[in-house]
Design an enzyme around this catalytic site. Structure first.
Site, PDB file in Angstrom:
ATOM      1  CG  HIS A  95      76.009 -21.716 -11.807  1.00 38.07           C
ATOM      2  ND1 HIS A  95      75.436 -21.278 -12.988  1.00 38.07           N
ATOM      3  CD2 HIS A  95      75.170 -22.670 -11.303  1.00 38.07           C
ATOM      4  CE1 HIS A  95      74.301 -21.924 -13.190  1.00 38.07           C
ATOM      5  NE2 HIS A  95      74.110 -22.773 -12.193  1.00 38.07           N
ATOM      6  CE  LYS A 120      78.590 -14.852 -12.623  1.00 38.23           C
ATOM      7  NZ  LYS A 120      78.149 -16.213 -12.348  1.00 38.23           N
ATOM      8  CE1 TYR A 159      81.609 -20.720 -14.951  1.00 38.03           C
ATOM      9  CE2 TYR A 159      83.508 -19.480 -15.727  1.00 38.03           C
ATOM     10  CZ  TYR A 159      82.152 -19.766 -15.792  1.00 38.03           C
ATOM     11  OH  TYR A 159      81.357 -19.110 -16.681  1.00 38.03           O
TER      12      TYR A 159
END
Length: 242
Positions: free
Chosen positions: A156, A193, A148
């Protein structure tokens, strides 16, 4: 894939309270309070008052454990977190069930006996933490860590982190064939991600019996993304027949 902040003002809050400063405050408090962690299997328990609880939460170290004690809070540190606080930041001491203090070599020996891949995982954890990335377990996404940019309450996780090492046979055989890459990238894409591969190379052969072996490890960073053919195509230009 950039940072995905949670709500308006989240980025402003993060910039006003950098992780590096929070960790420095935590380090100072732990040193001044002579904090001691209790070794418990594959984790370390740390007793925390209200101020330390706030610092641990803000710095994202450990997870609170529910106890019957109303005025006391315990935090459960992962092995990587505990060793980072003792070895890298030098701000806690760890004792065993006999209340015997463990030095760095003794704590290292215990942790490597519990987890064979601890040396390379800790190298990556400390590598990311030293760059002020909040680093948490990535088991729910099938990776080693998630990283993070700031506190998870504000942003997020940006990277799904896989640790590979030729020393360990490409980390238990992961990403050996293209189908592995495809499945991992699809998973990372579905949770927004970027896949970050950290490859650990050993400069020279050394025994992992002590943390001194960490100096022989080099971390190579690679991000891998899924290419979409549509992104590489030229836009169709409509011709005016006139």
């Amino acid at each position: 894939m950039g940072s995905r902040w949670k709500g308006q003002g989240a980025q402003v809050k993060a910039l006003a309270d950098p992780i590096s400063e929070i960790v420095s405050q935590l380090q100072y408090f732990l040193i001044s309070s002579n904090s001691i962690g209790l070794l418990s299997g594959m984790s370390v328990l740390l007793k925390a008052d209200a101020e330390l609880t706030d610092l641990l939460n803000r710095a994202c170290f450990g997870r609170p454990r529910v106890t019957s004690e109303k005025n006391e809070q315990w935090f459960q540190l992962s092995m990587e977190e505990a060793f980072y606080l003792q070895y890298s930041l030098k701000c806690i001491k760890v004792v065993d069930h006999n209340d015997t203090e463990l030095n760095n070599d003794e704590l290292w020996k215990h942790m490597t006996s519990k987890k064979e891949t601890f040396p390379i995982l800790f190298k990556v954890f400390s590598h990311l933490r030293s760059k002020n990335w909040v680093t948490r377990s990535g088991s729910q996404y099938g990776v080693d860590f998630v990283a993070y940019r700031h506190h998870p309450a504000l942003v997020h996780s940006e990277y799904a982190v896989l640790v590979l090492s030729a020393q360990d046979g490409s980390a238990n055989g992961r990403l050996r064939v293209w189908s592995d890459f495809h499945c991992t990238l699809r998973l990372c894409g579905s949770v927004a991600k970027t896949l970050l591969i950290l490859d650990i190379e050993q400069q020279q052969q050394s025994c992992a019996a002590s943390p001194s072996c960490l100096d022989n490890y080099i971390v190579e960073e690679r991000t891998i993304t899924r290419w979409s053919p549509e992104q590489g195509r030229e836009e169709k230009v409509k011709c005016d027949p006139s």
